[in-house]
Design an enzyme around this catalytic site. Structure first.
Site, short mmCIF file in Angstrom:
data_model
loop_
_atom_site.label_atom_id
_atom_site.label_comp_id
_atom_site.label_asym_id
_atom_site.label_seq_id
_atom_site.Cartn_x
_atom_site.Cartn_y
_atom_site.Cartn_z
N ASP A 167 33.81 32.60 36.75
CA ASP A 167 35.16 32.33 37.23
C ASP A 167 35.87 31.57 36.12
O ASP A 167 35.48 30.44 35.78
CB ASP A 167 35.09 31.48 38.51
CG ASP A 167 36.47 31.15 39.05
OD1 ASP A 167 37.48 31.50 38.40
OD2 ASP A 167 36.54 30.53 40.13
N SER A 198 52.12 39.34 28.40
CA SER A 198 52.91 40.25 29.23
C SER A 198 54.37 40.28 28.78
O SER A 198 54.89 39.26 28.29
CB SER A 198 52.87 39.78 30.69
OG SER A 198 53.73 40.57 31.48
N GLY A 258 37.56 40.06 31.99
CA GLY A 258 38.20 40.92 32.98
C GLY A 258 37.96 42.38 32.66
O GLY A 258 38.87 43.22 32.77
N ALA A 259 36.72 42.71 32.29
CA ALA A 259 36.42 44.08 31.83
C ALA A 259 35.77 44.92 32.92
O ALA A 259 35.28 46.01 32.66
CB ALA A 259 35.55 44.03 30.58
N SER A 260 35.76 44.42 34.14
CA SER A 260 35.24 45.20 35.27
C SER A 260 36.18 46.33 35.64
O SER A 260 35.77 47.33 36.23
CB SER A 260 35.05 44.28 36.48
OG SER A 260 36.28 43.63 36.76
N ASN A 282 41.57 38.79 28.30
CA ASN A 282 42.31 39.79 29.06
C ASN A 282 42.43 39.46 30.55
O ASN A 282 43.43 39.82 31.18
CB ASN A 282 41.62 41.16 28.89
CG ASN A 282 42.11 42.16 29.91
OD1 ASN A 282 43.19 42.74 29.79
ND2 ASN A 282 41.30 42.36 30.96
N ALA A 319 55.37 32.25 33.42
CA ALA A 319 55.20 30.99 32.66
C ALA A 319 53.81 30.93 32.03
O ALA A 319 53.65 30.47 30.89
CB ALA A 319 55.44 29.80 33.58
N LYS A 356 52.01 33.38 31.00
CA LYS A 356 51.95 34.31 29.87
C LYS A 356 52.80 33.80 28.69
O LYS A 356 52.43 34.00 27.53
CB LYS A 356 52.41 35.70 30.31
CG LYS A 356 51.49 36.34 31.35
CD LYS A 356 50.08 36.54 30.82
CE LYS A 356 49.22 37.36 31.76
NZ LYS A 356 47.89 37.62 31.21
N TYR A 379 53.32 33.42 37.00
CA TYR A 379 52.73 34.44 36.12
C TYR A 379 53.49 34.47 34.79
O TYR A 379 52.89 34.39 33.71
CB TYR A 379 52.78 35.81 36.81
CG TYR A 379 52.24 36.94 35.97
CD1 TYR A 379 50.87 37.20 35.92
CD2 TYR A 379 53.09 37.76 35.23
CE1 TYR A 379 50.37 38.24 35.15
CE2 TYR A 379 52.60 38.80 34.46
CZ TYR A 379 51.24 39.03 34.42
OH TYR A 379 50.75 40.06 33.66
#
Ligand code: NAP
Length: 255
Positions: free
Chosen positions: A64, A147, A15-17, A91, A162, A164, A160
């Site tokens: 993906d 998170s 997720g480094a975009s 990430n 749950a 994390k 979300y």
């Protein structure tokens, strides 16, 4: 800012975009690491970003993370390029509102499935593939971005929270299992951070209230999460394995 030096180390950041992952990739490249910069859909901007990085040999990889086959293929490709992966930063993630009292049963199931597939199983499956190589190397660092919501609750984004919380638990269990291979596993649990994920909310009327959750009266910048990730990846941080580090500006304290 501490001056870290990751010369000779290779890093995969998912997720480094954009957002936090982009800041993490930037920080590692600035600290002399070679970085595999992962994206899902934003290939063009990720390639442009790669071209701005310090150092040489950084690569852009797409997958993906809901697709376990794509994950395995991506890891093979990185190993073919880099020879090894020293540091994995899980990430990538999604956040979707789905208040139980306003969500259809069908949407509820789809959103839960997506959150678990990407936020949890994506990281879990990628960790499996990368850890196989790290075990052969007898070294490695795995850092999971979780998170504050895992502890504080996510009333309108239960899947979300749950996902994390499960990733925190995975971090702790794996830290115990992989220590024998000198692989050290930690998590970073941010509060609100200025990224695409939160932009709309932070600029809405609710934004001031969110900033006031911290006595610093602001949310985090992505670079502040990156700073903690580099610290956890650096030599000397091994004994932190199993830790979940809160980076939330004292907006939610736990003991
Ligand atoms: P963001 O700006 O929304 O970026 C999300 C990243 O995840 C993008 O790089 C995106 O790739 C990637 N991604 C989305 N779906 C994917 C999929 N199916 N497969 C692979 N990659 C996918 O997010 P962010 O705010 O930087 O958040 C990064 C991490 O920090 C997430 O795990 C998030 O839960 C966590 N976090 C964020 C905050 C916050 O306030 N922002 C707070 C606590 C924790 P593309 O751009 O290519 O689509």
């Amino acid at each position: 800012m501490i001056n870290f030096d990751f010369h000779g180390k290779t890093v995969l950041v998912t997720g480094a975009s954009r957002g936090i992952g982009k800041a993490i990739a930037f920080a590692f490249a600035s600290a002399n690491a070679r970085v595999a910069i992962h994206y899902h859909q934003q290939r063009d901007i990720t390639e442009q970003f790669r071209d701005t990085l310090a150092g040489e040999g950084h690569i852009v990889v797409g997958a993906d993370l809901a697709n376990p086959i794509a994950i395995a293929e991506m890891v093979n490709k990185i190993i073919a390029e880099f020879g090894q992966i020293d540091i994995l930063v899980n990430n990538a993630g999604i956040y979707q509102q789905h208040p139980l009292d306003q969500t259809s049963y069908q949407d509820w199931q789809e959103i839960w499935q997506q959150n678990l597939n990407i936020n949890l199983l994506g990281a879990v499956n990628l960790t499996y593939c990368v850890a196989k190589y790290m075990m052969q190397q007898q070294s490695g660092r795995i850092i999971n971005i979780t998170s504050r919501g895992a502890f504080r609750g996510e009333p309108t984004a239960t899947a979300y929270g749950a996902s994390k919380a499960a990733l925190n638990s995975f971090t702790q269990s794996l830290a115990q299992h992989l220590a024998q291979y000198k692989i050290f596993v930690t998590a970073v649990a941010p509060g609100f951070v200025e990224t695409d994920m939160t932009r709309e909310l932070l600029s809405s009327p609710a934004g001031d209230g969110i900033r006031q959750q911290s006595p610093l009266n602001r949310v985090a910048k992505p670079e502040e999460i990156a700073q903690t990730v580099l610290f956890l990846a650096a030599p000397g941080s091994e004994f932190l394995t199993g830790s979940i580090v809160d980076v939330n500006g004292a907006s939610y304290l736990r003991s």
